[in-house]
Scaffold this motif. Structure first.
Motif, PDB file in Angstrom:
ATOM      1  N   VAL A  70      38.464  37.459  42.806  1.00 47.76           N
ATOM      2  CA  VAL A  70      38.995  38.725  42.291  1.00 47.76           C
ATOM      3  C   VAL A  70      40.481  38.536  42.029  1.00 47.76           C
ATOM      4  CG1 VAL A  70      39.389  41.173  42.752  1.00 47.76           C
ATOM      5  CG2 VAL A  70      37.291  40.069  43.577  1.00 47.76           C
ATOM      6  N   THR A  71      40.905  38.818  40.795  1.00 46.47           N
ATOM      7  CA  THR A  71      42.306  38.630  40.419  1.00 46.47           C
ATOM      8  C   THR A  71      42.869  39.924  39.856  1.00 46.47           C
ATOM      9  OG1 THR A  71      41.856  36.322  39.838  1.00 46.47           O
ATOM     10  CG2 THR A  71      43.924  37.276  39.042  1.00 46.47           C
ATOM     11  N   VAL A  72      43.981  40.387  40.439  1.00 45.87           N
ATOM     12  CA  VAL A  72      44.697  41.528  39.876  1.00 45.87           C
ATOM     13  C   VAL A  72      45.747  40.969  38.931  1.00 45.87           C
ATOM     14  CG1 VAL A  72      46.026  43.617  40.356  1.00 45.87           C
ATOM     15  CG2 VAL A  72      44.338  42.808  42.028  1.00 45.87           C
ATOM     16  N   GLU A  73      45.619  41.303  37.652  1.00 46.16           N
ATOM     17  CA  GLU A  73      46.523  40.762  36.640  1.00 46.16           C
ATOM     18  C   GLU A  73      47.833  41.555  36.591  1.00 46.16           C
ATOM     19  OE1 GLU A  73      45.515  38.048  35.617  1.00 46.16           O
ATOM     20  OE2 GLU A  73      43.325  38.067  35.452  1.00 46.16           O
ATOM     21  N   LYS A  74      48.795  41.032  35.863  1.00 45.65           N
ATOM     22  CA  LYS A  74      50.119  41.648  35.800  1.00 45.65           C
ATOM     23  C   LYS A  74      50.082  43.069  35.253  1.00 45.65           C
ATOM     24  CE  LYS A  74      53.037  37.484  35.515  1.00 45.65           C
ATOM     25  NZ  LYS A  74      53.767  37.790  36.769  1.00 45.65           N
ATOM     26  N   ASP A  75      49.136  43.370  34.363  1.00 40.85           N
ATOM     27  CA  ASP A  75      49.055  44.711  33.770  1.00 40.85           C
ATOM     28  C   ASP A  75      48.155  45.649  34.572  1.00 40.85           C
ATOM     29  OD1 ASP A  75      46.655  43.511  33.269  1.00 40.85           O
ATOM     30  OD2 ASP A  75      46.574  44.020  31.136  1.00 40.85           O
ATOM     31  N   ASN A  76      47.812  45.271  35.818  1.00 41.58           N
ATOM     32  CA  ASN A  76      46.932  46.045  36.701  1.00 41.58           C
ATOM     33  C   ASN A  76      45.491  46.084  36.197  1.00 41.58           C
ATOM     34  OD1 ASN A  76      47.704  47.441  39.318  1.00 41.58           O
ATOM     35  ND2 ASN A  76      49.561  47.740  38.102  1.00 41.58           N
ATOM     36  N   SER A  77      45.130  45.165  35.334  1.00 42.20           N
ATOM     37  CA  SER A  77      43.711  44.964  35.034  1.00 42.20           C
ATOM     38  C   SER A  77      43.154  44.028  36.108  1.00 42.20           C
ATOM     39  CB  SER A  77      43.523  44.360  33.639  1.00 42.20           C
ATOM     40  OG  SER A  77      44.139  43.087  33.563  1.00 42.20           O
ATOM     41  N   VAL A  78      41.845  43.932  36.181  1.00 40.41           N
ATOM     42  CA  VAL A  78      41.199  43.114  37.211  1.00 40.41           C
ATOM     43  C   VAL A  78      40.187  42.170  36.572  1.00 40.41           C
ATOM     44  CG1 VAL A  78      39.650  43.161  39.214  1.00 40.41           C
ATOM     45  CG2 VAL A  78      41.524  44.797  39.064  1.00 40.41           C
ATOM     46  N   THR A  79      40.175  40.946  37.056  1.00 40.00           N
ATOM     47  CA  THR A  79      39.181  39.960  36.616  1.00 40.00           C
ATOM     48  C   THR A  79      38.334  39.558  37.819  1.00 40.00           C
ATOM     49  OG1 THR A  79      40.706  39.090  34.942  1.00 40.00           O
ATOM     50  CG2 THR A  79      38.820  37.712  35.533  1.00 40.00           C
ATOM     51  N   LYS A 210      27.807  35.341  55.306  1.00 38.57           N
ATOM     52  CA  LYS A 210      28.248  34.035  55.791  1.00 38.57           C
ATOM     53  C   LYS A 210      28.017  32.950  54.753  1.00 38.57           C
ATOM     54  CE  LYS A 210      23.944  33.430  58.431  1.00 38.57           C
ATOM     55  NZ  LYS A 210      23.384  33.228  59.772  1.00 38.57           N
ATOM     56  N   GLY A 211      29.003  32.094  54.627  1.00 39.41           N
ATOM     57  CA  GLY A 211      28.905  30.995  53.689  1.00 39.41           C
ATOM     58  C   GLY A 211      29.372  31.323  52.285  1.00 39.41           C
ATOM     59  N   LEU A 212      29.634  32.594  52.004  1.00 34.49           N
ATOM     60  CA  LEU A 212      30.128  32.997  50.681  1.00 34.49           C
ATOM     61  C   LEU A 212      31.657  32.959  50.678  1.00 34.49           C
ATOM     62  CD1 LEU A 212      29.762  34.190  47.828  1.00 34.49           C
ATOM     63  CD2 LEU A 212      29.779  36.465  48.900  1.00 34.49           C
ATOM     64  N   ARG A 213      32.212  32.246  49.736  1.00 34.52           N
ATOM     65  CA  ARG A 213      33.666  32.153  49.621  1.00 34.52           C
ATOM     66  C   ARG A 213      34.170  33.255  48.689  1.00 34.52           C
ATOM     67  NH1 ARG A 213      37.073  27.206  46.807  1.00 34.52           N
ATOM     68  NH2 ARG A 213      39.159  27.893  47.422  1.00 34.52           N
ATOM     69  N   ILE A 214      35.135  34.039  49.154  1.00 37.90           N
ATOM     70  CA  ILE A 214      35.724  35.108  48.347  1.00 37.90           C
ATOM     71  C   ILE A 214      37.235  34.896  48.288  1.00 37.90           C
ATOM     72  CG2 ILE A 214      36.056  37.584  48.058  1.00 37.90           C
ATOM     73  CD1 ILE A 214      33.442  38.072  49.469  1.00 37.90           C
ATOM     74  N   VAL A 215      37.755  34.841  47.079  1.00 36.21           N
ATOM     75  CA  VAL A 215      39.187  34.610  46.861  1.00 36.21           C
ATOM     76  C   VAL A 215      39.802  35.858  46.241  1.00 36.21           C
ATOM     77  CG1 VAL A 215      40.904  33.180  45.685  1.00 36.21           C
ATOM     78  CG2 VAL A 215      38.785  32.141  46.524  1.00 36.21           C
ATOM     79  N   ILE A 216      40.960  36.285  46.743  1.00 36.37           N
ATOM     80  CA  ILE A 216      41.689  37.418  46.173  1.00 36.37           C
ATOM     81  C   ILE A 216      43.067  36.937  45.727  1.00 36.37           C
ATOM     82  CG2 ILE A 216      42.278  38.107  48.554  1.00 36.37           C
ATOM     83  CD1 ILE A 216      42.208  40.483  45.532  1.00 36.37           C
ATOM     84  N   ARG A 217      43.370  37.178  44.450  1.00 35.20           N
ATOM     85  CA  ARG A 217      44.655  36.771  43.894  1.00 35.20           C
ATOM     86  C   ARG A 217      45.393  37.989  43.348  1.00 35.20           C
ATOM     87  NH1 ARG A 217      41.797  32.053  40.447  1.00 35.20           N
ATOM     88  NH2 ARG A 217      41.679  30.423  42.060  1.00 35.20           N
ATOM     89  N   ASP A 218      46.706  37.964  43.487  1.00 38.16           N
ATOM     90  CA  ASP A 218      47.550  39.017  42.937  1.00 38.16           C
ATOM     91  C   ASP A 218      48.611  38.371  42.061  1.00 38.16           C
ATOM     92  OD1 ASP A 218      48.967  41.258  42.322  1.00 38.16           O
ATOM     93  OD2 ASP A 218      49.350  41.901  44.391  1.00 38.16           O
ATOM     94  N   ASN A 219      48.490  38.546  40.751  1.00 43.66           N
ATOM     95  CA  ASN A 219      49.432  37.931  39.803  1.00 43.66           C
ATOM     96  C   ASN A 219      50.607  38.840  39.460  1.00 43.66           C
ATOM     97  OD1 ASN A 219      47.973  35.559  39.627  1.00 43.66           O
ATOM     98  ND2 ASN A 219      46.776  36.216  37.851  1.00 43.66           N
ATOM     99  N   THR A 225      50.272  35.727  44.797  1.00 39.73           N
ATOM    100  CA  THR A 225      49.702  35.464  46.120  1.00 39.73           C
ATOM    101  C   THR A 225      48.213  35.181  45.995  1.00 39.73           C
ATOM    102  OG1 THR A 225      49.234  37.807  46.523  1.00 39.73           O
ATOM    103  CG2 THR A 225      51.391  36.971  47.213  1.00 39.73           C
ATOM    104  N   GLU A 226      47.677  34.490  46.982  1.00 41.90           N
ATOM    105  CA  GLU A 226      46.245  34.178  47.006  1.00 41.90           C
ATOM    106  C   GLU A 226      45.766  34.052  48.444  1.00 41.90           C
ATOM    107  OE1 GLU A 226      44.748  31.138  44.336  1.00 41.90           O
ATOM    108  OE2 GLU A 226      43.492  30.314  45.946  1.00 41.90           O
ATOM    109  N   LYS A 227      44.608  34.636  48.730  1.00 36.95           N
ATOM    110  CA  LYS A 227      43.975  34.492  50.044  1.00 36.95           C
ATOM    111  C   LYS A 227      42.531  34.074  49.828  1.00 36.95           C
ATOM    112  CE  LYS A 227      46.903  37.524  52.793  1.00 36.95           C
ATOM    113  NZ  LYS A 227      46.968  38.667  53.737  1.00 36.95           N
ATOM    114  N   ASP A 228      42.074  33.204  50.699  1.00 38.94           N
ATOM    115  CA  ASP A 228      40.759  32.584  50.568  1.00 38.94           C
ATOM    116  C   ASP A 228      39.958  32.872  51.834  1.00 38.94           C
ATOM    117  OD1 ASP A 228      38.592  30.853  50.264  1.00 38.94           O
ATOM    118  OD2 ASP A 228      39.791  29.393  49.173  1.00 38.94           O
ATOM    119  N   PHE A 229      38.821  33.540  51.688  1.00 41.78           N
ATOM    120  CA  PHE A 229      37.995  33.896  52.846  1.00 41.78           C
ATOM    121  C   PHE A 229      36.652  33.169  52.786  1.00 41.78           C
ATOM    122  CE2 PHE A 229      40.434  37.888  51.912  1.00 41.78           C
ATOM    123  CZ  PHE A 229      41.348  37.741  52.952  1.00 41.78           C
ATOM    124  N   LEU A 230      36.329  32.464  53.839  1.00 44.18           N
ATOM    125  CA  LEU A 230      35.042  31.783  53.969  1.00 44.18           C
ATOM    126  C   LEU A 230      34.705  31.712  55.448  1.00 44.18           C
ATOM    127  CD1 LEU A 230      32.640  30.123  52.894  1.00 44.18           C
ATOM    128  CD2 LEU A 230      34.090  28.083  53.050  1.00 44.18           C
TER     129      LEU A 230
END
Length: 451
Positions: A70-79, A210-219, A225-230
């Motif tokens: 999940v990425t929050v883009e500079k214009d507050n859109s989300v990918t 469990k076992g699913l990797r979820i990444v959150i990025r804020d551009n 910033t980026e956080k990685d959960f697994l």
């Protein structure tokens, strides 16, 4: 008076079929968005992200997706991207349109409604992609499957670019990438995503799957910033996370998992020296704040198994009462997570589970495993029983102390200027414990002086 009657008759005559409005496509969603996402405040804004993420979670539950970003883009859109199978792109027979277009433009279209796409699906409403599309100023989606990348884009629910192939890739690549910009005409309060809210929920989803990797990025920041959960340990790691600042009795949480009648049940529980207890329950990744049948099954099983073990091993005497549910749960931190093929929720908030079979499955699976654990680990079992016995004795002592203190307060024997009370520190601790048990003594710890 006659004029009013005539006006009323005229209005009645004018109320005909021409005044019955039929909302086409996703117009109903834009007309009454609260019916689909609850609110158009910040909570509803973030719900758009959850709906798209839930589609990736479904792919993980089906055994295909291993990563969601999940990425929050500079214009507050989300990918949101996932490496699942990718939304189907062939023609959907009922609509005569590509399945990709159908999913994003027609309500209640998807693999969650008994078509065999998913045995268990997450998410609260199941309206997902089409609602997010309707409430977005812009939305585009790219699907990778069958060695091709298919692309479509939309504006406020309407197709702006028909599905087309934009690239050819390896047959091994697959997944879905969704990018959307919330519509400020709908979300008038705010269109700014809170990274803390996103991070907390995505971390929770990683614990629950469990076992699913979820990444959150804020551009948006100058330095993204980026956080990685697994979490391979799933909810067992969740309990450890919740207890990270506590002194626990066990070296690691007790973990139980089983399946009954298609219902998957997971329970993790640990004990600490704390007087408080924490119990979090989930159904298909939905946080059931109000509990429900799965919570009832867990509580019933925990109380029964502890008392049975204590009786069989002479840790409770014949003339002593059974430990109450509060006694056996004191100091516990537990997470109960079930996956149900057809969850039924009570009330408008959808946060209380009503399936009776969930109660039976949770009770049976947890009690079987927990009983076996106690028998195989007598030293740990003794610690658990002693924790409950201590809670029972403290409860009896506390009730007596409160009655005594209330009498003294009534006689003004221990009053202090401005109604403050002089109470020994140990008794003050007991009073705090009372509050944690839901008992409100006349003597409040906040109005006391430690001595």
């Amino acid at each position: 008076m006659a004029d009013q009657k005539e006006t009323k008759k005229e209005l009645a005559r004018e109320y005909d079929a021409s005044q019955i409005q039929v909302l086409e496509g996703l117009e109903a969603v834009r007309k009454r968005p609260g019916m689909y996402i609850g609110t158009t405040s910040s909570q509803g804004l973030h719900h758009l992200v959850w709906e798209i993420v839930d589609n990736g979670i479904d792919e993980a539950l089906a055994g295909f997706a291993t990563k969601i970003t999940v990425t929050v883009e500079k214009d507050n859109s989300v990918t949101v991207t996932d490496d699942g199978r990718g939304i189907p792109v062939d023609i959907q027979k009922k609509t005569g349109k590509p399945a990709l277009e159908t999913v994003y433009t027609i309500l209640h279209a998807g693999g969650k409604f008994g078509g065999g796409g998913y045995k268990v699906s997450g998410g609260l409403h199941g309206v997902g992609a089409s609602v997010v599309n309707a409430l977005s100023k812009e939305l585009d989606v790219a699907v990778t499957r069958n060695g091709k990348v298919y692309y479509m884009d939309f504006s406020r629910g309407h197709v702006t670019t028909k599905m087309k192939v934009i690239d050819h890739v390896s047959e091994d690549l697959h997944g879905t990438k969704v990018h959307f910009l919330p519509d400020p005409d709908i979300f008038k309060e705010t269109t700014t995503f809170d990274i803390k809210v996103l991070t907390a929920r995505l971390r929770e989803l990683a614990f629950l799957n469990k076992g699913l990797r979820i990444v959150i990025r804020d551009n948006r920041p100058e330095k993204p910033t980026e956080k990685d959960f697994l979490y391979e340990g799933g909810i067992r790691h969740y309990v450890e996370y919740l207890d990270k600042d506590k002194e626990t009795l066990l070296t690691e949480p007790i973990y139980v998992e089983g399946v009954e009648n298609g219902i998957t049940v997971e329970v993790a529980i640990d004990y600490s020296e704390d007087y408080h207890s924490t119990l979090m329950t989930f159904t298909n990744n939905i946080h059931t704040y109000e509990g429900g049948t799965h919570e009832e099954g867990f509580k019933r099983a925990l109380t029964r198994v502890v008392n049975d073990y204590a009786r069989k091993n002479n840790l409770l005497k014949d003339n002593e009462p059974n430990l109450s549910g509060e006694d056996v749960r004191e100091g516990t931190t537990a997470v109960v997570s079930i996956k149900h093929p057809d969850p039924q929720f009570e009330g408008q908030t959808k946060t209380k589970l009503g399936n009776s079979d969930a109660r039976t499955a949770t009770d049976r699976i947890f009690s079987d495993h927990f009983s076996k654990f106690l028998m195989e680990n007598p030293k740990l079992a003794r610690k658990i029983i002693d924790r409950g016995l201590l809670a029972l004795k403290q409860g009896l002592l506390l009730n007596g102390l409160v009655k005594l203190l209330e009498k003294k307060v009534a006689l003004k024997l221990v009053t202090f200027p401005e109604n403050w009370l002089i109470i020994p520190a140990k008794i003050l601790k007991f009073l705090s414990c009372l509050l944690s048990r839901g008992i409100r003594p006349a003597v409040q710890p906040s109005r006391a002086v430690r001595v």
